[in-house]
Design a protein around this motif. Structure first.
Motif, PDB file in Angstrom:
ATOM      1  N   SER A  80      17.271   4.645   2.729  1.00  0.00           N
ATOM      2  CA  SER A  80      16.778   3.280   2.509  1.00  0.00           C
ATOM      3  C   SER A  80      15.958   2.750   3.683  1.00  0.00           C
ATOM      4  O   SER A  80      15.194   1.793   3.529  1.00  0.00           O
ATOM      5  CB  SER A  80      17.957   2.332   2.252  1.00  0.00           C
ATOM      6  OG  SER A  80      18.795   2.245   3.397  1.00  0.00           O
ATOM      7  N   SER A  81      16.096   3.367   4.842  1.00  0.00           N
ATOM      8  CA  SER A  81      15.334   2.906   6.010  1.00  0.00           C
ATOM      9  C   SER A  81      13.907   3.449   6.024  1.00  0.00           C
ATOM     10  O   SER A  81      13.077   2.975   6.808  1.00  0.00           O
ATOM     11  CB  SER A  81      16.046   3.319   7.306  1.00  0.00           C
ATOM     12  OG  SER A  81      16.018   4.727   7.475  1.00  0.00           O
ATOM     13  N   LEU A  82      13.623   4.441   5.176  1.00  0.00           N
ATOM     14  CA  LEU A  82      12.289   5.037   5.125  1.00  0.00           C
ATOM     15  C   LEU A  82      11.455   4.368   4.042  1.00  0.00           C
ATOM     16  O   LEU A  82      11.776   4.462   2.854  1.00  0.00           O
ATOM     17  CB  LEU A  82      12.380   6.536   4.852  1.00  0.00           C
ATOM     18  CG  LEU A  82      13.003   7.419   5.933  1.00  0.00           C
ATOM     19  CD1 LEU A  82      13.004   8.877   5.473  1.00  0.00           C
ATOM     20  CD2 LEU A  82      12.255   7.281   7.247  1.00  0.00           C
ATOM     21  N   TRP A  83      10.381   3.713   4.438  1.00  0.00           N
ATOM     22  CA  TRP A  83       9.478   3.122   3.450  1.00  0.00           C
ATOM     23  C   TRP A  83       8.894   4.197   2.536  1.00  0.00           C
ATOM     24  O   TRP A  83       8.624   3.938   1.355  1.00  0.00           O
ATOM     25  CB  TRP A  83       8.347   2.374   4.171  1.00  0.00           C
ATOM     26  CG  TRP A  83       8.780   1.105   4.831  1.00  0.00           C
ATOM     27  CD1 TRP A  83      10.052   0.720   5.128  1.00  0.00           C
ATOM     28  CD2 TRP A  83       7.935   0.036   5.282  1.00  0.00           C
ATOM     29  NE1 TRP A  83      10.056  -0.504   5.732  1.00  0.00           N
ATOM     30  CE2 TRP A  83       8.765  -0.951   5.846  1.00  0.00           C
ATOM     31  CE3 TRP A  83       6.562  -0.170   5.272  1.00  0.00           C
ATOM     32  CZ2 TRP A  83       8.263  -2.135   6.378  1.00  0.00           C
ATOM     33  CZ3 TRP A  83       6.056  -1.342   5.799  1.00  0.00           C
ATOM     34  CH2 TRP A  83       6.886  -2.319   6.348  1.00  0.00           C
ATOM     35  N   TYR A  84       8.693   5.376   3.065  1.00  0.00           N
ATOM     36  CA  TYR A  84       8.174   6.511   2.304  1.00  0.00           C
ATOM     37  C   TYR A  84       9.085   6.827   1.111  1.00  0.00           C
ATOM     38  O   TYR A  84       8.607   7.209   0.036  1.00  0.00           O
ATOM     39  CB  TYR A  84       8.061   7.704   3.254  1.00  0.00           C
ATOM     40  CG  TYR A  84       7.664   9.025   2.657  1.00  0.00           C
ATOM     41  CD1 TYR A  84       6.512   9.174   1.908  1.00  0.00           C
ATOM     42  CD2 TYR A  84       8.445  10.167   2.890  1.00  0.00           C
ATOM     43  CE1 TYR A  84       6.142  10.404   1.401  1.00  0.00           C
ATOM     44  CE2 TYR A  84       8.086  11.396   2.395  1.00  0.00           C
ATOM     45  CZ  TYR A  84       6.931  11.517   1.635  1.00  0.00           C
ATOM     46  OH  TYR A  84       6.571  12.744   1.135  1.00  0.00           O
ATOM     47  N   HIS A  85      10.387   6.646   1.265  1.00  0.00           N
ATOM     48  CA  HIS A  85      11.343   6.908   0.188  1.00  0.00           C
ATOM     49  C   HIS A  85      11.459   5.725  -0.773  1.00  0.00           C
ATOM     50  O   HIS A  85      11.306   5.882  -1.992  1.00  0.00           O
ATOM     51  CB  HIS A  85      12.724   7.223   0.777  1.00  0.00           C
ATOM     52  CG  HIS A  85      12.894   8.638   1.225  1.00  0.00           C
ATOM     53  ND1 HIS A  85      14.121   9.177   1.569  1.00  0.00           N
ATOM     54  CD2 HIS A  85      11.998   9.630   1.385  1.00  0.00           C
ATOM     55  CE1 HIS A  85      13.966  10.440   1.925  1.00  0.00           C
ATOM     56  NE2 HIS A  85      12.687  10.736   1.835  1.00  0.00           N
ATOM     57  N   SER A  86      11.766   4.545  -0.242  1.00  0.00           N
ATOM     58  CA  SER A  86      12.011   3.396  -1.128  1.00  0.00           C
ATOM     59  C   SER A  86      10.776   3.037  -1.939  1.00  0.00           C
ATOM     60  O   SER A  86      10.875   2.684  -3.128  1.00  0.00           O
ATOM     61  CB  SER A  86      12.486   2.190  -0.305  1.00  0.00           C
ATOM     62  OG  SER A  86      11.499   1.761   0.618  1.00  0.00           O
TER      63      SER A  86
ATOM     64  N   ASN B 289       0.814  -1.207   0.000  1.00  0.00           N
ATOM     65  CA  ASN B 289       0.000   0.000   0.000  1.00  0.00           C
ATOM     66  C   ASN B 289       0.853   1.264   0.000  1.00  0.00           C
ATOM     67  O   ASN B 289       0.418   2.304  -0.506  1.00  0.00           O
ATOM     68  CB  ASN B 289      -0.961  -0.020   1.191  1.00  0.00           C
ATOM     69  CG  ASN B 289      -2.138  -0.953   0.966  1.00  0.00           C
ATOM     70  OD1 ASN B 289      -2.768  -0.917  -0.082  1.00  0.00           O
ATOM     71  ND2 ASN B 289      -2.423  -1.810   1.933  1.00  0.00           N
ATOM     72  N   PHE B 290       2.065   1.206   0.553  1.00  0.00           N
ATOM     73  CA  PHE B 290       3.006   2.325   0.412  1.00  0.00           C
ATOM     74  C   PHE B 290       3.345   2.532  -1.060  1.00  0.00           C
ATOM     75  O   PHE B 290       3.256   3.653  -1.587  1.00  0.00           O
ATOM     76  CB  PHE B 290       4.288   2.044   1.198  1.00  0.00           C
ATOM     77  CG  PHE B 290       4.355   2.712   2.541  1.00  0.00           C
ATOM     78  CD1 PHE B 290       5.091   3.863   2.737  1.00  0.00           C
ATOM     79  CD2 PHE B 290       3.675   2.181   3.621  1.00  0.00           C
ATOM     80  CE1 PHE B 290       5.165   4.485   3.978  1.00  0.00           C
ATOM     81  CE2 PHE B 290       3.730   2.777   4.875  1.00  0.00           C
ATOM     82  CZ  PHE B 290       4.468   3.938   5.055  1.00  0.00           C
ATOM     83  N   VAL B 291       3.755   1.449  -1.725  1.00  0.00           N
ATOM     84  CA  VAL B 291       4.085   1.540  -3.157  1.00  0.00           C
ATOM     85  C   VAL B 291       2.859   1.975  -3.951  1.00  0.00           C
ATOM     86  O   VAL B 291       2.929   2.863  -4.807  1.00  0.00           O
ATOM     87  CB  VAL B 291       4.613   0.193  -3.680  1.00  0.00           C
ATOM     88  CG1 VAL B 291       4.895   0.271  -5.189  1.00  0.00           C
ATOM     89  CG2 VAL B 291       5.879  -0.229  -2.939  1.00  0.00           C
ATOM     90  N   GLY B 292       1.712   1.342  -3.645  1.00  0.00           N
ATOM     91  CA  GLY B 292       0.497   1.653  -4.369  1.00  0.00           C
ATOM     92  C   GLY B 292       0.039   3.087  -4.187  1.00  0.00           C
ATOM     93  O   GLY B 292      -0.450   3.723  -5.131  1.00  0.00           O
TER      94      GLY B 292
ATOM     95  N   ALA C  39       9.059  -5.698  -1.379  1.00  0.00           N
ATOM     96  CA  ALA C  39       9.717  -5.826  -0.072  1.00  0.00           C
ATOM     97  C   ALA C  39      10.551  -4.581   0.188  1.00  0.00           C
ATOM     98  O   ALA C  39      11.251  -4.102  -0.710  1.00  0.00           O
ATOM     99  CB  ALA C  39      10.601  -7.068  -0.026  1.00  0.00           C
ATOM    100  N   PRO C  40      10.509  -4.023   1.394  1.00  0.00           N
ATOM    101  CA  PRO C  40      11.355  -2.876   1.726  1.00  0.00           C
ATOM    102  C   PRO C  40      12.808  -3.299   1.891  1.00  0.00           C
ATOM    103  O   PRO C  40      13.114  -4.501   1.975  1.00  0.00           O
ATOM    104  CB  PRO C  40      10.760  -2.385   3.047  1.00  0.00           C
ATOM    105  CG  PRO C  40      10.192  -3.612   3.672  1.00  0.00           C
ATOM    106  CD  PRO C  40       9.679  -4.452   2.539  1.00  0.00           C
ATOM    107  N   VAL C  41      13.694  -2.335   1.949  1.00  0.00           N
ATOM    108  CA  VAL C  41      15.107  -2.644   2.165  1.00  0.00           C
ATOM    109  C   VAL C  41      15.303  -3.270   3.545  1.00  0.00           C
ATOM    110  O   VAL C  41      16.057  -4.224   3.716  1.00  0.00           O
ATOM    111  CB  VAL C  41      15.967  -1.372   2.016  1.00  0.00           C
ATOM    112  CG1 VAL C  41      17.433  -1.667   2.347  1.00  0.00           C
ATOM    113  CG2 VAL C  41      15.846  -0.816   0.593  1.00  0.00           C
TER     114      VAL C  41
END
Length: 590
Positions: A327-333, A17-20, A268-270
């Motif tokens: 890379s630790s922020l899901w908002y960024h990756s 849902n972050f990516v979406g 998948a996140p980093v």
């Protein structure tokens, strides 16, 4: 008139849902309702549906089903607010004393607060008319002209620094969702230590009873209103229990809608917050089980991540030269993955000469190689005033993209098939503007169309690979609150300044050119083989017995890992040679 082949999107899990959310924000920013402008290259009706509110206002919302866990929405109402009447329909029958306990609602960040004020007409900012007209976001009137709203948000772009305030995906959602979109799974919690959806078996066991009935109802609602449904695009979390749920969901789609395309992206996140060795082991097993099972039930399956690998000790994460992301922020990756997805899905969203989902999948999954890999250049580096041939020639023998599927780059340029998309360069910049009589320094400068340029370049690196090429001149449009994490070398259109700008002249990036490739490659065979070996080497009953206590039998685990080994073997080079990654060659030289 072009035929619209609709797509239903499913997002399964919090990172999906972050990516979406970033991806739908990109789609929202590309919409235009000006009848005097020619239709765009991409057909928005493929992804969006038109409807009516109770008040008769026309709405335009994503054809989307988003699943997440209890506590994952924060300020977002599950039913949304677009179709709300503002009246409480509950009926009170109790006649005794009533004690009311009121919980303070979660605080909204500055972006969401401004959206609320814009909805109410309380925020007046001098519009920035340099920003192109784009469609409505959080207006209650649906397709009512809202250029001022977007200009206002654009004017305030530099004030949105949400890195410290984004906790969930709805914290940066621009557009309205249909009441049938969001489904919350109340059996598991998003936060805390108790009732977490951590294992593949937990997710598999979820798709029954009320959860299954709810999903089927939502699917029927969106599917039955489609005239020419071409298929489903599924984003699914790969590291947690949603990998098991996604396996069952794709199996349901395959059984219920046979013949339709099912393109599944395992995201998948980093990294994960509060991770530990046991959780990392869970993640690796979920990667393996989710990959093999979702591949079995999809037209193709593509891991989508900036991680350096799918094992417990991955290589360093993917770095892009012109991006400064955390890379630790899901908002960024997730924002970078959304940009890549915006490009990789172009072929079946084109207004004219589109290739349906099944055609893309069939071209990439020959001989049962149903797991594909992605690469991307974000942004595609091109100088102001330069052309595509010159930008590609600058790379020499190197390729301009980076891994997006935890796949090593191959050194000998062989793969089984690929689809390459370039998004964001105007037509006049696709070919070399050589003056008559000028001797070309490269075969790329002789090409007469952008398709020929890109085709010639790709075949110089992959001479025997079946290839599909798509070019779209419209760039990915970045609107608030997309994170401003780009190099100061870029201008507002995502192109490299020439000469380099002074600090005072640096502007926000509002558009980006992006180059992507989706490949069927022996590199993925190596990744799958390494993942299978790592999983087989673990004694789960001793290392993580709780993983097997979540509904997954030992025999089922062994069978899935054997299927993964068999799947990896299908990627052996047909010519009899062994394909090696650049990292393996460096180790040999050392």
């Amino acid at each position: 008139m072009s035929l619209c082949r609709e797509v239903v999107t499913l997002q399964l899990g919090h990172y999906s849902n972050f990516v979406g959310t970033h991806w739908w924000n990109l789609q929202d920013a590309s919409l235009c309702y000006d009848p005097d402008l020619p239709p765009g290259e991409l057909q928005s009706d493929v992804l969006f549906r038109e409807g009516l509110t109770v008040g008769g206002h026309v709405t335009y919302t994503p054809r989307l089903i988003a699943l997440d866990l209890k506590g994952s929405l924060r300020t977002l109402k599950q039913e949304g607010s677009l179709y709300s009447t503002g009246q409480d329909s509950s009926t009170l029958t109790w006649e005794g004393q009533i004690m009311t306990h009121t919980e303070s609602p979660p605080l909204k960040n500055s972006f969401l607060q401004d959206l609320d004020k814009l909805d109410k007409g309380e925020l007046l900012v001098e519009p920035d008319f340099s920003i192109p007209s784009v469609p409505p976001t959080h207006s209650s009137g649906g397709t009512v002209a809202m250029d001022t709203v977007n200009s206002n948000l654009e004017h305030m772009r530099n004030s949105y620094r949400l890195e410290g305030s984004v906790g969930v995906w709805s914290d940066f959602l621009r557009l309205h969702l249909h009441p049938r979109t969001v489904s919350v799974i109340n059996q598991y919690n998003h936060d805390g230590e108790a009732a977490r959806l951590e294992a593949f078996g937990q997710g598999e066991a979820l798709l029954q009873g009320s959860v299954l009935e709810d999903l089927e109802d939502r699917l029927h609602f969106f599917v039955e209103e489609c005239d020419y449904l071409q298929g489903f695009q599924v984003l699914c979390d790969l590291a947690d229990g949603f990998s098991g749920l996604g396996s069952k969901v794709t199996e349901l789609l395959q059984d219920s809608y046979g013949g339709r395309g099912i393109l599944t992206w395992g995201v998948a996140p980093v990294n994960h917050p509060d991770s530990n060795p046991v959780k990392e082991l869970f993640h690796m097993m979920n990667f393996a089980l989710g990959t093999v099972n979702m591949a079995n039930h999809s037209s193709f399956f593509c891991p989508l991540t900036l991680r350096g690998g799918l094992g417990r000790r991955p290589s360093p994460y993917t770095v892009f030269p012109l991006v400064n992301y955390d890379s630790s922020l899901w908002y960024h990756s997730s924002a970078l993955l959304a940009l890549a997805l915006d490009s990789m899905t172009v072929s079946y969203r084109l207004r004219y000469n589109s290739s349906p989902m099944w055609q893309l999948a069939d071209a990439l999954t020959v001989s049962g190689r149903k797991v594909v890999c992605a690469y991307g250049s974000i942004p595609f580096p091109i100088m102001q005033g330069s052309c595509l041939p010159d930008a590609l020639c600058a790379y020499g023998d190197l390729l301009p993209w980076k891994p997006l599927s935890a796949c090593p780059e191959l050194v000998d340029g062989r793969c089984f098939g690929q689809s390459v998309t370039l998004k964001g360069l105007e037509r006049q910049r696709l070919v070399s503007p050589l003056a008559p009589g000028t001797q070309p320094s490269s075969s790329l400068q002789c090409a007469r169309t952008g398709e020929d340029v890109l085709d010639t370049y790709m075949r110089s690196h992959y001479p025997h690979t079946p290839l599909a090429v798509q070019l779209v001149s419209t760039p990915s449009t970045l609107t608030p609150p997309f994170p401003q994490m780009f190099s100061s070398l870029l201008d507002s259109q995502g192109q490299i300044h020439s000469p380099a700008p002074s600090t005072a002249s640096v502007s926000a990036v509002t558009a980006l050119p992006v180059l992507t490739s989706v490949q069927s490659s022996s590199a993925m065979g190596q990744v799958l083989a390494q993942l299978q070996k790592a999983c087989v080497a673990v004694e789960m009953r001793r290392s993580a017995p709780s993983f097997l206590c979540q509904g997954l039998e030992t025999g089922d685990l062994a069978e899935s890992l054997e299927q993964l080994r068999s799947l990896a073997s299908r990627y052996r080079d047909d010519s009899g040679g062994t394909l090696r990654s650049s990292s393996e060659e460096e180790e040999e030289e050392d």
